[in-house]
Scaffold this motif. Structure first.
Motif, short mmCIF file in Angstrom:
data_model
loop_
_atom_site.label_atom_id
_atom_site.label_comp_id
_atom_site.label_asym_id
_atom_site.label_seq_id
_atom_site.Cartn_x
_atom_site.Cartn_y
_atom_site.Cartn_z
N LYS A 167 0.83 -1.21 0.00
CA LYS A 167 0.00 0.00 0.00
C LYS A 167 0.87 1.25 0.00
CE LYS A 167 -4.03 -1.96 2.36
NZ LYS A 167 -3.59 -3.36 2.57
N SER A 169 3.64 1.54 -1.80
CA SER A 169 4.43 1.62 -3.02
C SER A 169 4.46 3.06 -3.54
CB SER A 169 3.84 0.71 -4.09
OG SER A 169 4.39 1.02 -5.35
N THR A 170 5.64 3.48 -3.99
CA THR A 170 5.73 4.84 -4.54
C THR A 170 5.73 4.80 -6.07
OG1 THR A 170 8.14 4.72 -4.45
CG2 THR A 170 7.02 5.74 -2.57
N HIS A 172 4.60 4.76 -9.84
CA HIS A 172 3.49 5.46 -10.50
C HIS A 172 3.81 5.67 -11.97
CE1 HIS A 172 6.30 8.64 -9.25
NE2 HIS A 172 5.91 9.27 -10.34
N ASP A 174 3.97 8.31 -15.03
CA ASP A 174 4.13 9.76 -15.18
C ASP A 174 3.98 10.10 -16.66
OD1 ASP A 174 4.48 12.31 -14.33
OD2 ASP A 174 6.60 12.12 -13.81
N TYR A 175 3.21 11.11 -16.92
CA TYR A 175 2.93 11.46 -18.31
C TYR A 175 2.65 12.95 -18.42
CZ TYR A 175 -1.49 10.28 -16.04
OH TYR A 175 -2.51 10.16 -15.13
N GLN A 386 -1.60 4.16 -14.77
CA GLN A 386 -1.71 4.79 -13.46
C GLN A 386 -2.95 4.27 -12.74
OE1 GLN A 386 0.19 6.42 -11.60
NE2 GLN A 386 -1.00 7.70 -10.22
N GLU A 387 -4.02 4.11 -13.49
CA GLU A 387 -5.26 3.58 -12.91
C GLU A 387 -5.01 2.16 -12.38
OE1 GLU A 387 -7.97 5.64 -12.90
OE2 GLU A 387 -9.19 4.21 -11.79
N ASN A 390 -2.78 2.41 -9.22
CA ASN A 390 -3.58 2.83 -8.07
C ASN A 390 -4.47 1.69 -7.58
OD1 ASN A 390 -2.62 5.45 -7.82
ND2 ASN A 390 -4.20 6.33 -9.14
N LYS A 393 -2.33 -0.74 -5.65
CA LYS A 393 -1.98 -0.20 -4.33
C LYS A 393 -3.17 -0.34 -3.38
CE LYS A 393 1.28 3.34 -5.89
NZ LYS A 393 1.54 4.78 -5.97
N THR A 394 -4.35 -0.14 -3.93
CA THR A 394 -5.55 -0.15 -3.09
C THR A 394 -6.01 -1.57 -2.76
OG1 THR A 394 -6.24 1.95 -4.04
CG2 THR A 394 -7.96 0.62 -2.98
N ASN A 395 -5.96 -2.44 -3.77
CA ASN A 395 -6.55 -3.76 -3.61
C ASN A 395 -5.55 -4.90 -3.54
OD1 ASN A 395 -9.51 -3.03 -3.86
ND2 ASN A 395 -8.70 -2.18 -5.75
N ASN A 521 -10.25 5.41 -18.54
CA ASN A 521 -10.08 5.18 -17.10
C ASN A 521 -11.30 4.50 -16.49
OD1 ASN A 521 -7.49 6.00 -16.64
ND2 ASN A 521 -8.01 8.06 -16.00
N ARG A 525 -11.16 0.69 -15.02
CA ARG A 525 -11.56 0.56 -13.62
C ARG A 525 -12.74 -0.41 -13.49
NH1 ARG A 525 -11.08 3.82 -9.09
NH2 ARG A 525 -12.02 2.69 -7.36
N GLU A 529 -12.55 -3.81 -11.45
CA GLU A 529 -13.46 -4.06 -10.31
C GLU A 529 -14.18 -5.39 -10.51
OE1 GLU A 529 -13.77 -2.43 -7.52
OE2 GLU A 529 -12.97 -0.42 -7.90
#
Lengths: 739, 739
Positions: A167, A169-170, A172, A174-175, A386-387, A390, A393-395, A521, A525, A529
């Motif tokens: 969780k 993690s840094t 990412h 970048d764009y 990135q999505e 993220n 990181k969340t799940n 996105n 997502r 999910e």
């Protein structure tokens, strides 16, 4: 062509080596159904040679296999099994030319800065060989990719490793937030057939027609520009940000597929990262012919002509950059090969899923995995990563045991959406305006451009879109799965497509189907999910997302995209069955050369050939072909279940061993089936013999492992020589010959 | 009551102090429109005193202001201006009782473990005072909150500071993935009025009726359970994860609003974090009456009776925990107060937006801001904060200059969705089954529970839902803004509500409106994507999200939620105008005590009173009230524009100074307006006088700053004494008295 012919492609590197072992098996079995497997050479070397056939003596000329197959795609009976090939970067092209020259083919060098007409002609010929040169020719249909049930089941039973996600993690993506293709995209749909002009208008008003482009009715034409200064500023900022936050910097572009625009983008990354070097030695590098678009490797290459001391000075200047810049992700930390050495080493569609699967980490100078800033300058598609990051990181990491699947229906036919990979991409040589002007002189689209900007146009014809919508609906119906059209409401192109999609959807019975249109996105997502809840979602996407997603999701679901069923239902009625999307595995070749062990997994070929047989059976009313197909699928399932896929190191089963087991299981299934007694009778003895001699054959195959294979060619292999290496079991060869 | 009366509440802490200065101004102006402002005391102290009125001598008895106002809400002419009050935690209750006892009120102590009936009766009385005790009584309508145009305009012109977000931030929300209320929620809608029983069935089959609950037709009843073991495991894992990843650990609950369930959750966090201490001294703590639900403060408090040496030993054991645990976020690093000291110090709806505004950081032991793991065990609403954090990591901090606004229409009336804050929440004393049984003996819902689990039920009546839908549509129409109903398809309760929403939406003309229903993550993402593009989106939410979002978005947009217009259109026709949602600012009181400087901003009061006047004007046909309202709004706008809001430190303008300027600008606007000549004539002299004496008044107000204010009460203030402190300018007071 005979209607009972399957065209099997000879490509490059690992799949080509595997073909020497596998094709004889397929051919022997197919013969019993009166099917012929014809090998067609579309390797990089063959494509180079055929491009210069007129310059070669008759005995060294080769047939243009790619052209042959390209023509074949118009035939409704076309049946092509296409293996992964090299999408050559310039360094790969150089190496191939060098090898061919050494083999006695007298080929001209690639002229980087052509001056004479002759040089320009040579460059033009080579440019047709560069990058994604094969797919646009062969893919005369849209794309249907999915994980076969057996493969998905295997992954659930034997899940591949997945790196845990922290969780904290840094990592990412970048764009660019402005100044890129995404922001500048414009799009128009042609109401009638006409030829438009792509024009550059200089600041002094002079007009230069860069290209005349014939378009057909209903065709969608886009144009877009990436601002060079914004791009370089973005690189500088992202480098500074990575340095400030002590995170590794990693570049991810698609220099192969987007073969015109992305090498330039890559080149800017190189010259910004090594700014101090290029500022100091810029003039010298120009004289030496250093091309940063070919990576830092080009510098090391070109300075070899300089005196030792000067070379050393430059190398030290390069090393000094590493102290002022953030840590750079490595392709090969042992050999000191960074992400910026060769433009084709890190290819976004493969590298980003690998990163996401590996806890969001890339490899560092210390050979260990570290969090990384994944730099994908152009934001159009970068945002989905990135999505995904993220989301992880969340799940947490995706779980192959419980996750659903995301098959893809991709728009691809007639070179649809070939962004940045073609002759409609231009690097601006001066400030001015790039515009698209119609036959009546109306300006359809225009961009103010600056020197160094990359402007590109892109075509998408109407018929492929219509077929794509149909294919999407068909897949949704056949698999009873929700289908999402990925169309971003902030993209001009996608809004043009959306109108067509909404129109063409009405041509189909969509009752009871769950068909949606979503921005990227939202779509990723939504799919993710559902994915973690074990639910499937068909992604119906444009060409680039097809390419990206058919790596991203399979790598999470199956550990590799090579295990996907990849079908191209041609617009003209034929079919192409692609095997894997995982590249041609140069590292596998290296291992074979050093220790005669080939870890290439031919699963993709097994799956593709089964579908190829099945389709041929249906179209040509060849019952035996259908039985062959059915039994091949069962054999593949058994091979997975009994873990007879290639392992990774000497002493274990390799590619050849897996082929043997496939043959044995296939023969056993054929002997056991009752649909066709003739085939059962025919294969019973082989099944028996292979089973009896299993130990002998496995031992013979294993015996050759551990020492250099003695392979002489790399790009241009001698198939007879390779066959000796790849078919070392006399017992097996003899048994097979009894058919 | 007179129909021309506005009831203005006396509450607690900073807003109560400000009232001593501001109410005389409002009253003086209102008198000119024949409006009376009646002050009603609903402070914590007053509520305690009235709860025990029968035990006090006649001269010490106080009226039950809360009951009075509660009754008033049924009156269609009700007009109430409600200021922020204390939602008391147990420690605050203790402090208030202590202060009242010192002032000579002979109140019983709060019995933590009541044994006798008398003790139980005392506890029951106090429990009505605890937590969110005021709002459920007064909020007899749904909630309509938005940023007034003047305030939004001011924020765009004078943006508050926003901490930058790093793409490499490690901050995140952490919450349970199973075993929580979210996972276990069940929900039913009553088809007829009846009384249901909330029953516990022990493992031996004995049935204990915990509560009989009369329900009306159409009422939605939910039940849910949080597993104690899963909760404690989650805390342990999250602590370990924070330790392993070297990130600060920070707990965010809502022990005030969810006054029964969340203190227990908080208590588990305390006993898990300080596991070693509670394991070693558990028995002793029990004897001492330590209640971990009151925080670590309770330990420090209760051990004071022990010998010095033993106290020291325990304190050292506590300190030892800090070395084995991750760093703990601090409420006050100077004084060593951590996030786990007092349950009411960190309240999720305020603390999370503050964290997000502050670059995702919380305050550490070193007094510096650090990335943090924000722990919100229950996942129902926690997920929106992770979504917001991911969004900021991806897109950077919100920009007050360019961002849109997210007004809220919240379901609140008739104690709708009062999760965990009421007498339907139980901590399980044994393993068994909790079930809801209807009048016919049918089990409507049931959960298998374990000792220590927290089971709760929750009611939502139909009429408020219907009114809420209407209010949502009305707001969407009036502001021509898309409205999103936040209803999560994975929540049983929300699915019951969704059916009602879909039904009641049909009662309204929604043509041309953009009204959607979305799950929470979808809804917040959709709103945020619009927000950064400068677009507005109405959030139509349940009660908890109302509470959370009307802090989250205002704090991003305006820097504070206190500047929101907060209206409760009562179901019975009256109106309540709430001022601010930013709490009652104990730190402001501290500053006033120490240096006679009150930095409380009464902007919320200005806005609320203007709407209160306007509504009264419309309902009672009082033209002067409308003019007062209109001019007050203009004066507020001018006050913002001229920067006459309170600053933060001695020497600058404070709360009193801002009141003076409001009065002056208001008088000037009234003198200048032409809608009502009588009012213009009346206020012209005052406008003139205040303008002439501005320097004198400002000097008089400034003169008192810098020394202790001499405030004697904290919870129970003496209004006459406070008036002396808060109205130190004779010149201003005299001028005002001329009205």
């Amino acid at each position: 062509m005979s209607k009972q012919t399957i065209y099997y492609t000879l490509t490059d590197e690992a799949p080509a080596l595997a073909t020497a072992s596998l094709l004889p098996i397929f051919s022997a079995f197919a013969k019993e159904a009166d099917i012929k497997l014809e090998l067609t050479d579309i390797s990089l070397a063959s494509r180079i040679l055929s491009a210069f056939s007129d310059l070669l003596p008759a005995d060294k000329q080769v047939e243009d296999g790619l052209k042959f197959l390209g023509d074949l795609t118009a035939n409704p009976d076309a049946n092509i099994v296409k293996l992964p090939n090299i999408s050559a970067s310039l360094p790969q092209l150089y190496a191939a030319i060098k090898e061919l020259n050494a083999q006695g083919y007298n080929l001209p060098n690639y002229p980087e800065n052509p001056h004479t007409d002759e040089e320009k002609e040579v460059q033009a010929r080579y440019s047709k060989v560069l990058g994604s040169a094969v797919n646009p020719v062969l893919r005369q249909g849209n794309s249907d990719r999915r994980a076969p049930a057996a493969v998905k089941g295997f992954a659930r039973k034997h899940p591949h490793s997945m790196g845990k996600w922290s969780k904290t993690s840094t990592s990412h993506a970048d764009y660019m937030r402005s100044g890129d293709f995404f922001e500048s995209e414009q799009s128009v749909t042609m109401t009638e057939a006409q030829t438009v002009r792509l024009e550059f208008v200089g600041e002094d008003g002079t007009v230069e027609v860069k290209k005349s482009l014939p378009l057909i009715e209903g065709e969608v034409l886009d144009s877009m520009n990436i601002n060079c200064k914004a791009l370089r500023d973005f690189f500088e900022e992202s480098l500074q940000d990575a340095k400030d936050n002590n995170i590794m910097w990693s570049l991810h572009v698609k220099a192969t597929m987007m073969k015109v625009s992305h090498p330039i983008v890559f080149g800017h990354a190189v010259t910004v990262f090594f700014k101090d070097v290029f500022e100091k030695y810029g003039e010298l590098f120009k004289e030496l012919g250093v091309n940063p678009n070919n990576g830092l490797g080009s510098v090391y290459d070109k300075i070899q002509t300089l005196p030792e001391a000067q070379q050393e000075e430059i190398k030290q200047a390069i090393d000094a950059c590493y102290t002022t810049r953030p840590e750079l992700a490595m392709v090969d930390s042992d050999r000191g090969i960074t992400n910026l050495h060769v433009p084709s080493d890190v290819i976004v569609d493969a590298s980003m899923p690998a990163m996401i699967r590996n806890s969001g980490k890339m490899w560092g100078r210390d050979g260990k995995a570290h969090d990384a800033k994944a730099v994908m300058p152009e934001s159009t598609y970068a945002r989905i990563y990135q999505e995904a990051i993220n989301f992880c990181k969340t799940n947490g990491a995706f779980d192959p045991v419980t996750m659903g699947t995301v098959p893809n229906v991709g728009l691809m036919a007639q070179k649809a959406e070939e962004y940045g990979s073609h002759d409609k991409t231009f690097e601006m040589k001066a400030n001015g305006v790039m515009r698209v002007v119609d036959a009546n002189g109306n300006v359809l689209m225009q961009h103010t451009v600056e020197k160094g900007d990359i402007w590109r146009a892109c075509q998408t014809k109407d018929a492929p879109i219509r077929d794509w919508v149909k294919l999407g609906v068909t897949r949704a119906r056949q698999s009873d799965t929700p289908a999402v059209f990925w169309l971003d409401e902030e993209r001009a192109h996608d809004n043009e497509l959306r109108k067509k999609v909404e129109t063409y959807l009405k041509e189909h019975d969509t009752s009871g189907l769950d068909i949606r249109i979503m921005s990227y996105n939202e779509a990723i997502r939504f799919s993710m999910e559902r994915l973690i809840r074990g639910k499937d979602t068909i992604s119906v996407t444009g060409n680039v997302l097809r390419d990206y997603l058919t790596d991203l999701f399979p790598i999470m679901e199956l550990g590799t995209s090579a295990k996907m069923l990849s079908i191209v239902p041609m617009l003209k009625g034929g079919g192409m069955y692609e095997t894997g999307a995982g590249g041609s595995a140069p590292k596998h070749v290296q291992q074979l050369m050093e220790e005669n062990y080939l870890r290439w997994d031919s699963l993709g070929e097994f799956l593709a050939v089964a579908v190829s047989f099945e389709e041929l059976g249906i179209k040509q009313n060849n019952e035996k072909a259908k039985v062959l197909a059915n039994c091949l699928d069962k054999a593949t399932g058994k091979l997975l279940d009994t873990n007879k896929s290639p392992a990774r190191k000497v002493g274990d089963i390799d590619n050849r061993g897996s082929h043997f087991y496939l043959a044995m299981y296939w023969a056993q299934e054929l002997a056991a089936q009752t649909d066709n007694a003739e085939l059962a009778a025919k294969f019973a003895p082989l099944a028996k013999e292979l089973a009896e001699k299993e130990a002998t054959i496995v031992a013979e195959l294993a015996a050759v492992q551990g020492k250099p294979a003695g392979l002489t060619g790399y790009y241009h292999i001698d198939l007879a020589e390779v066959a000796k290496i790849m078919r070392p079991s006399n017992t097996f060869n003899t048994a097979l010959a009894t058919l």
